[in-house]
Design an enzyme around this catalytic site. Structure first.
Site, PDB file in Angstrom:
ATOM      1  N   GLU A 174      10.721  -5.067  -4.713  1.00  0.00           N
ATOM      2  CA  GLU A 174       9.911  -5.902  -3.725  1.00  0.00           C
ATOM      3  C   GLU A 174      10.260  -7.264  -3.590  1.00  0.00           C
ATOM      4  O   GLU A 174      10.387  -7.901  -4.716  1.00  0.00           O
ATOM      5  CB  GLU A 174       8.467  -5.661  -4.007  1.00  0.00           C
ATOM      6  CG  GLU A 174       7.391  -6.758  -3.487  1.00  0.00           C
ATOM      7  CD  GLU A 174       7.507  -6.524  -2.077  1.00  0.00           C
ATOM      8  OE1 GLU A 174       7.707  -7.409  -1.315  1.00  0.00           O
ATOM      9  OE2 GLU A 174       6.925  -5.561  -1.585  1.00  0.00           O
TER      10      GLU A 174
ATOM     11  N   TYR B  29     -31.311  13.013   8.354  1.00  0.00           N
ATOM     12  CA  TYR B  29     -32.385  12.314   8.856  1.00  0.00           C
ATOM     13  C   TYR B  29     -33.537  12.089   7.939  1.00  0.00           C
ATOM     14  O   TYR B  29     -33.846  12.701   7.148  1.00  0.00           O
ATOM     15  CB  TYR B  29     -33.111  12.846   9.852  1.00  0.00           C
ATOM     16  CG  TYR B  29     -34.404  12.592  10.369  1.00  0.00           C
ATOM     17  CD1 TYR B  29     -34.401  11.243  11.073  1.00  0.00           C
ATOM     18  CD2 TYR B  29     -35.818  13.078  10.156  1.00  0.00           C
ATOM     19  CE1 TYR B  29     -35.689  10.553  11.391  1.00  0.00           C
ATOM     20  CE2 TYR B  29     -36.858  12.825  10.428  1.00  0.00           C
ATOM     21  CZ  TYR B  29     -37.078  11.250  11.044  1.00  0.00           C
ATOM     22  OH  TYR B  29     -38.052  10.628  11.165  1.00  0.00           O
TER      23      TYR B  29
ATOM     24  N   ALA C 171       0.806  -1.408   0.035  1.00  0.00           N
ATOM     25  CA  ALA C 171      -0.096   0.007  -0.006  1.00  0.00           C
ATOM     26  C   ALA C 171       0.958   1.214   0.041  1.00  0.00           C
ATOM     27  O   ALA C 171       0.596   1.983  -0.774  1.00  0.00           O
ATOM     28  CB  ALA C 171      -0.930   0.057   1.198  1.00  0.00           C
TER      29      ALA C 171
ATOM     30  N   CYS D 144      -6.652  -6.813   3.662  1.00  0.00           N
ATOM     31  CA  CYS D 144      -7.702  -6.795   4.358  1.00  0.00           C
ATOM     32  C   CYS D 144      -8.850  -7.737   4.028  1.00  0.00           C
ATOM     33  O   CYS D 144      -9.862  -8.174   4.812  1.00  0.00           O
ATOM     34  CB  CYS D 144      -8.515  -5.522   4.969  1.00  0.00           C
ATOM     35  SG  CYS D 144      -7.101  -4.277   5.838  1.00  0.00           S
TER      36      CYS D 144
ATOM     37  N   ASP E 191       3.539   0.512   7.153  1.00  0.00           N
ATOM     38  CA  ASP E 191       3.665  -0.076   8.264  1.00  0.00           C
ATOM     39  C   ASP E 191       5.000  -0.262   9.104  1.00  0.00           C
ATOM     40  O   ASP E 191       5.219  -0.895  10.351  1.00  0.00           O
ATOM     41  CB  ASP E 191       3.075  -1.739   8.167  1.00  0.00           C
ATOM     42  CG  ASP E 191       1.604  -1.930   7.827  1.00  0.00           C
ATOM     43  OD1 ASP E 191       1.147  -0.534   7.904  1.00  0.00           O
ATOM     44  OD2 ASP E 191       0.972  -2.813   7.500  1.00  0.00           O
TER      45      ASP E 191
ATOM     46  N   SER F 282       0.819  -4.261  -4.013  1.00  0.00           N
ATOM     47  CA  SER F 282      -0.521  -3.543  -4.004  1.00  0.00           C
ATOM     48  C   SER F 282      -1.778  -4.328  -3.808  1.00  0.00           C
ATOM     49  O   SER F 282      -2.952  -4.227  -4.496  1.00  0.00           O
ATOM     50  CB  SER F 282      -0.771  -2.617  -5.294  1.00  0.00           C
ATOM     51  OG  SER F 282      -1.440  -1.633  -5.321  1.00  0.00           O
TER      52      SER F 282
END
Length: 552
Positions: free
Chosen positions: A32, A421, A10, A42, A279, A38
């Site tokens: 990488e 509402y 990410a 999750c 991260d 990419s």
């Protein structure tokens, strides 16, 4: 300018995309060591559970995509072995051919991410033991599910991944056991909110073992503390992650107090020309301003964009995190943002706690109950944190609360929000507004709240307390707080002479509204110290049930 980025999930790909938008002349290369880039990590539990049918939906972009759209070279299966900041050079190994070569950079961006934290449990190397951190992990687990058809799964850890896997494995027909070393599931939640999650898991057939550790993993079972054995032909270690900082350390990049890479608001590390994002870095908390480590995909994308922009001459600043998170566990949604009660008290705040139990929309439109726990500063009324558990409408409300906390809102600000509402979407007074009203009354209006924990503690200490159950007799007889006197709301005004004005008085109803109404009557009649029980008897009953469970 030649920009080298290490890491292509990410943060790294976001940095590359932003850097390219800022200039066509830059040479941008991403190294990488994995084979997928990419990806949507999750979504992995939902692929394993069959909700996402095609795993390729989680990996929509490949190196060819980045080359054609952004003119960025992404080299997968390439591991950066070392970096020499003085020479601005790096040694890279092609993991397919074994070739080692040298490259150079003008600007370097570290997006090395995080790895699964694997505890030193004997048997962790067995073939039926897995972690779930990347796409290759996901496919290895999928292959095991397809070929071995396991029936007994043990999941160690009850964070987001652990609970999401529990749901998906149950849906696959497995018997699931969750093992958590802490005394509660979902470590980020307060214990009373976590208890609702645990009860829901148990209703869905999940065996939950809190306050337990795995002592050994064996071929057919797992040995747990207290000499307990649980059958297992699949074990998932979902015990958190740790930042990948080995390369940064050898380069001389400073680490922060959390153990992750320390960066400033511009994503600059301690070395000139070297940025970090995702991260592998620590962030800072919006409320406290202190360093925290909250590895989330949303934050990784933001910090990657900032790093890519500033590496190409920009001046974007990161504004911190609240630790906002949300997850689904079966048909329950759990969300949190800001400080928990425990965190707020640790920071020295004198907190006001409210439990607001309201439907997400009118019951005649199928509304479902939510429990909204808010934490506010008694001194200035600032909203510090919110946790929500419910079946519907949780996502909408947690995002409103996160926005409010980000901009330093006080509880008195909530009641003035002009929220949308209509009966299919909300009640006329949205639960967000109700939370504001409850806290405003407690902090500014002299209508304080008392939590079940506080009431139980006072009773245990032998304090003289007048506890009034303001519900009708039938509800009182079905269950009530210890030592409570049944005094329905309709009878209060005619019974004032039977009550003591100079002792601590606690009122309660089923959820809190009527208890507050009686609290108002008593205060207006000169009672000195009157509290409303936060969340009413419904919240108290949950608390007492949890007490009983933990004593067994």
């Amino acid at each position: 300018m030649r920009i080298i980025i290490i890491g292509a999930v990410a943060a790294g790909t976001s940095a590359a995309a932003k850097a390219r938008r800022n200039g066509e002349s830059h040479e941008i290369v991403i190294y990488e060591k994995d084979t997928y880039i990419s990806y949507s990590g999750c979504g992995m539990p939902y692929y394993l559970g069959g909700e996402v049918e095609n795993g390729e939906e989680l990996t929509p972009r490949n190196p060819e995509f980045f080359k054609s759209k952004y003119n960025v070279d992404v080299l997968t299966a390439h591991e950066v072995l070392s970096v020499d900041p003085g020479k601005q050079s790096l040694q890279v190994k092609n993991l397919v051919t074994g070739e080692v070569f040298e490259d150079h950079y003008d600007k370097l961006i570290l997006a090395t991410g995080a790895a699964a934290a694997v505890p030193p449990i004997p048997g962790r190397e067995l073939a039926h033991v897995f972690t779930l951190r990347n796409i290759n992990d996901m496919y290895r687990i999928r292959a095991y599910l397809d070929t071995k058809s396991p029936k007994q799964a043990v999941i160690v850890g009850t964070g987001f991944i652990g609970l999401e896997l529990a749901e998906n494995f149950v849906k696959q027909g497995m018997n699931v056991t969750l093992v958590e070393m802490l005394p509660q599931v979902t470590p980020g939640l307060d214990s009373d909110m976590a208890d609702m999650v645990e009860s829901h898991l148990e209703k869905k057939g999940v065996l939950v073992l809190t306050g337990s550790t795995v002592e050994e993993i064996r071929e057919k079972d797992v040995r747990i503390s207290q000499d307990r054995e649980v059958k297992a032909d699949l074990v998932i270690l979902a015990t958190g992650v740790r930042p990948n900082v080995a390369l940064a350390k050898t380069m001389g990049v400073a680490l922060g107090s959390t153990g992750a890479i320390a960066v400033n608001a511009h994503m600059e590390t301690s070395l000139p020309g070297v940025y970090a994002c995702g991260d592998c870095i620590e962030q800072f908390h919006v409320v406290t301003g202190k360093p925290v480590y909250r590895p989330l995909g949303s934050t990784a994308n933001k910090t990657g964009r900032i790093a890519g922009h500033n590496a190409t001459g920009g001046d974007l600043e990161f504004r911190g995190v609240l630790g906002t998170g949300i997850f689904r566990v079966f048909d329950l949604t759990v969300a949190q943002t800001g400080l928990s009660t425990t965190e707020a008290e640790k920071e020295g705040y004198e907190v006001s706690i409210s439990h607001n139990i309201k439907p997400n929309k009118p019951e005649y439109m199928g509304g479902r109950e939510m429990v909204i726990k808010s934490v506010a500063d008694k001194k200035d009324g600032r909203l510090l944190g919110v946790q929500i558990v419910g079946e519907e409408g949780v996502d909408k409300r947690i995002d409103v609360f996160a926005t409010l906390i980000t901009f330093g809102a006080k509880v008195s600000d909530l009641v003035h929000l002009d929220l949308a509402y209509a009966p299919p979407f909300s009640t006329t007074k949205d639960p967000v507004l109700y939370t504001g009203m409850i806290q405003e009354n407690a902090i500014y209006g002299g209508r304080p709240l008392m939590t079940p924990e506080e009431l139980t503690k006072l009773q245990a200490e032998g304090k003289t307390i007048q506890v009034l159950d303001t519900r009708v007799k039938k509800q009182f007889e079905a269950g009530h707080v210890d030592e409570a006197k049944n005094l329905p709301h309709s009878d209060v005004r005619g019974s004032l002479d039977s009550l003591k004005k100079d002792v601590i008085t606690v009122t309660y109803c089923n959820k809190g509204t009527t208890g507050n109404a009686v609290q108002n009557i008593l205060l207006n009649e000169g009672f000195k110290e009157v509290y409303n029980l936060s969340g009413g008897h419904k919240n108290f009953a949950r608390f007492r049930e949890h007490q009983k469970k933990t004593k067994k």
